[in-house]
Design an enzyme around this catalytic site. Structure first.
Site, PDB file in Angstrom:
ATOM      1  N   CYS B  86       0.830  -1.208   0.000  1.00 34.20           N
ATOM      2  CA  CYS B  86       0.000   0.000   0.000  1.00 34.20           C
ATOM      3  C   CYS B  86       0.868   1.262   0.000  1.00 34.20           C
ATOM      4  O   CYS B  86       1.497   1.563  -0.998  1.00 34.20           O
ATOM      5  CB  CYS B  86      -0.986  -0.045   1.169  1.00 34.20           C
ATOM      6  N   HIS B 203      -3.610  -5.541   1.267  1.00 33.00           N
ATOM      7  CA  HIS B 203      -2.919  -5.738   2.549  1.00 33.00           C
ATOM      8  C   HIS B 203      -2.881  -7.210   2.959  1.00 33.00           C
ATOM      9  O   HIS B 203      -3.783  -7.662   3.672  1.00 33.00           O
ATOM     10  CB  HIS B 203      -3.649  -4.955   3.645  1.00 33.00           C
ATOM     11  N   GLU B 205      -1.094  -8.494   5.197  1.00 33.78           N
ATOM     12  CA  GLU B 205      -0.908  -8.603   6.658  1.00 33.78           C
ATOM     13  C   GLU B 205      -2.224  -8.480   7.414  1.00 33.78           C
ATOM     14  O   GLU B 205      -2.309  -8.841   8.580  1.00 33.78           O
ATOM     15  CB  GLU B 205       0.113  -7.561   7.142  1.00 33.78           C
TER      16      GLU B 205
END
Lengths: 80, 236
Positions: B86, B203, B205
């Site tokens: 990002c 994302h 994560e």
């Protein structure tokens, strides 16, 4: 001494903000507005005694390296 | 093996990334403050999501001048693994480590939702544990994720197989409807020509544990750990 830097999107780069402003202008009733492109404007105060050629080269480099992204933007420098 | 997660002023996915590396895939990891220049002790560097320097000027435009970025550039040139997620992707583009730029989303909205991406290439250290054409469900959260580059660069990215992720529908079809932000060719992630630097807008994560709704992002971190194991073995 004042430097003015104008940063604008290159031709062909989509400008959704400009489009939204254009649409708003039309819906408010402004006439004859063919297109709107949004950009950025910087005012940079320079030391009074600075040599003008040096000032220009410094601001040109600053505009190229930092204030604009050459992938998507052009810039123009005015010194007065 | 050691992962490093760079912390810029305004990073806000640094702790999530650290958590996934340390707790989910169980690898050593440290934060790297953006003023640090000594990063030799790391084998992989992650630039996390967030709003470095408030996204002032342009997303990533000021972070690219942080002292750590000189070291990250050198680390990448020496073949180290670098992943930008990002805002990290935006920083890598601004720094010139990846080509192109991330423009304002096509519809001007900040988009925060789960989307699907298709893994286009598994011959990278970031996707080796994925299946070819595997569809991953991952969240996006960005206002400037609209990938843009000039036509020559786009041709080169496609020709060299450097488009690693594309926005797609749940079946893996790449359609305009499944393109959330207007990115050229539905691009969600690309790598450099040496294939050791990756940038992606979604994302992983935030989707590495089923408790969070999807664990599809794990494959990316697991790929990195597998690849590092191989790289370290070769070095020895």
């Amino acid at each position: 001494m004042l430097a003015k830097v104008f940063v604008t999107l290159k031709n062909g780069v989509l400008d959704p903000q400009g489009k939204a402003i254009h649409h708003a202008a039309e819906s408010i009733g402004y006439q004859g507005i063919a297109d709107v492109r949004q950009g950025k404007y910087f005012e940079i105060q320079l030391d009074a005694g600075l040599d003008e050629a040096l000032a220009r080269s410094q601001v040109e480099k600053f505009a190229h390296d930092v204030l604009s992204n050459p992938v998507i933007e052009d810039y123009r420098v005015e010194i007065s | 093996m050691k992962f490093g997660v760079v912390v810029f002023p305004g990073s806000n996915c640094d702790h999530d990334t650290y958590h996934v590396v340390s707790k989910v895939i169980g690898q050593p990891v440290d934060f790297i403050w953006h003023k640090e220049e000594q990063i030799d002790r790391f084998d992989a560097i992650i630039l996390p999501g967030g709003f470095s320097y408030g996204d002032y000027l342009r997303s990533g435009a000021i972070a690219r001048f942080s002292p750590v970025m000189r070291s990250v550039r050198q680390f990448a040139e020496e073949g180290g693994l670098v992943m930008g997620i990002c805002n990290g992707f935006q920083i890598l583009c601004e720094a010139g480590l990846l080509p192109g730029a991330l423009l304002r989303n096509r519809d001007l909205r900040f988009i925060c939702e789960h989307i699907n991406i298709r893994v286009e290439r598994v011959d990278t250290p970031f996707t080796s544990a994925c299946e070819p054409r595997q569809v991953l469900s991952l969240p996006i959260a960005h206002g400037e994720g609209n990938y843009f580059c000039d036509p020559e660069t786009l041709d080169a990215l496609e020709r060299e197989g450097r488009v690693i992720f594309r926005y797609c529908d749940a079946e893996g079809s790449v359609t305009d409807e499944s393109n959330p932000n207007g990115s050229l060719n539905n691009i969600a992630g690309i790598c450099n020509s040496e294939r050791n630097v990756l940038g992606l807008m979604p994302h992983p994560e935030r989707a590495s544990e089923s408790l969070l709704g999807s664990s599809d992002g794990r494959a990316i971190f697991l790929s990195m750990a597998d690849s590092l194991r191989e790289m370290i073995k070769l070095r020895a």
